[in-house]
Design an enzyme around this catalytic site. Sequence first.
Site, PDB file in Angstrom:
ATOM      1  CE1 TYR A 163      46.874  44.191   6.941  1.00 15.81           C
ATOM      2  CE2 TYR A 163      48.294  43.630   8.796  1.00 15.81           C
ATOM      3  CZ  TYR A 163      48.055  44.363   7.648  1.00 15.81           C
ATOM      4  OH  TYR A 163      48.994  45.262   7.196  1.00 15.81           O
ATOM      5  CE  LYS A 167      49.433  43.112   4.369  1.00 14.55           C
ATOM      6  NZ  LYS A 167      49.807  43.690   3.060  1.00 14.55           N
TER       7      LYS A 167
END
Length: 259
Positions: A163, A167
Site C-alpha cells: 500500500y 501511494k
Amino acid sequence: MARLEGKVALVTGGASVPGLGSTTAVRFAQEGARVYLTDRDLDGAEKVAAGIRASGGHAVALHQDVTSEADWDRVMAAIDEAEGRLDVLVNNAGIAVLGMMDTVSTADWQRQIDVNLTSVFQGARRAMAMMRRAGDDGKARGGSIINISSVAGLIGVPGCASYAASKGGVRLLTKVVALEGASDGIRCNSVHPGMIATNIQGVALEDNAANYDATMALIPMGYMGAPDDIANMNLFLASDEARYITGAEMVVDGGMTAR
C-alpha cells in the site's frame, strides 16, 4: 456558492458510502460541477448519482475498472461526447492490501500497484490530453488533476508495504504530471488522508488489527477524520482558488505526520 460552476469533473471509485469518492462527487455537484462518477460497482455508483440528481445536481454514473485501459478509453470518450471537455479528474479509486512483509504475496503486491498507482498514470495521461485542447481563446483549456495518496505515501507504517509503495508512487507521479502540465495550465496535486472513517478504512483496520491502537495513538487530534474533510480539500484543489498550487502534497491527517 458555485465554486465549480461550469466545470466537468470525473471522480473514480465513487460507489462506496461512506467513501472519499462518493462524498467528493456530492460536494462537487453541490458547488455546480457536472459530475461523472465511476466504479466497478455500477449499482452503487448509480445510487450516489441518483441522490445527487434528486438534490438538484448533475451526475452520471459509469462502470469502470480503473485497471483496464479499454475502460479508461470508454469513460473518457463518453465524457468527451457528452461535454466536449474535462476540467477536473480525481483519481480516487483504490484498495488496501495490508499485511506484514512475510504475509503479502507477489500477486497481492501487483494487484495493489495496478489499482492504486498504474490506474493513476492511465487516468492522468488521458486527462492531460483532453485538458491540452484549445479553448475559445486558442490556448489550452487546462484543468486540475487530484491524486488521492495517503499518509502511508509519506511515512512508514507497519503492515503497509504494498500500500505504501503504491501511494508513495502516486506522490511522485503527481509531481511529474505537475511539471509536464504546467505550461498548459494543468495543475496536479496529491492529497494525503490520514485515518478517515470510510468503508475501506474499516477493511484496513480488520486486516491490520494488530497495529490499530498504535496507529490511532499517532493522531494528535485523537480521532478519525470524516470523508467531508477530504472532499473539501478536493473541492479547493478543483476550484480556481487553487490556481497557483501545483505539485503540492496536501496532508489531511489530524497532525499524524507532524511528529
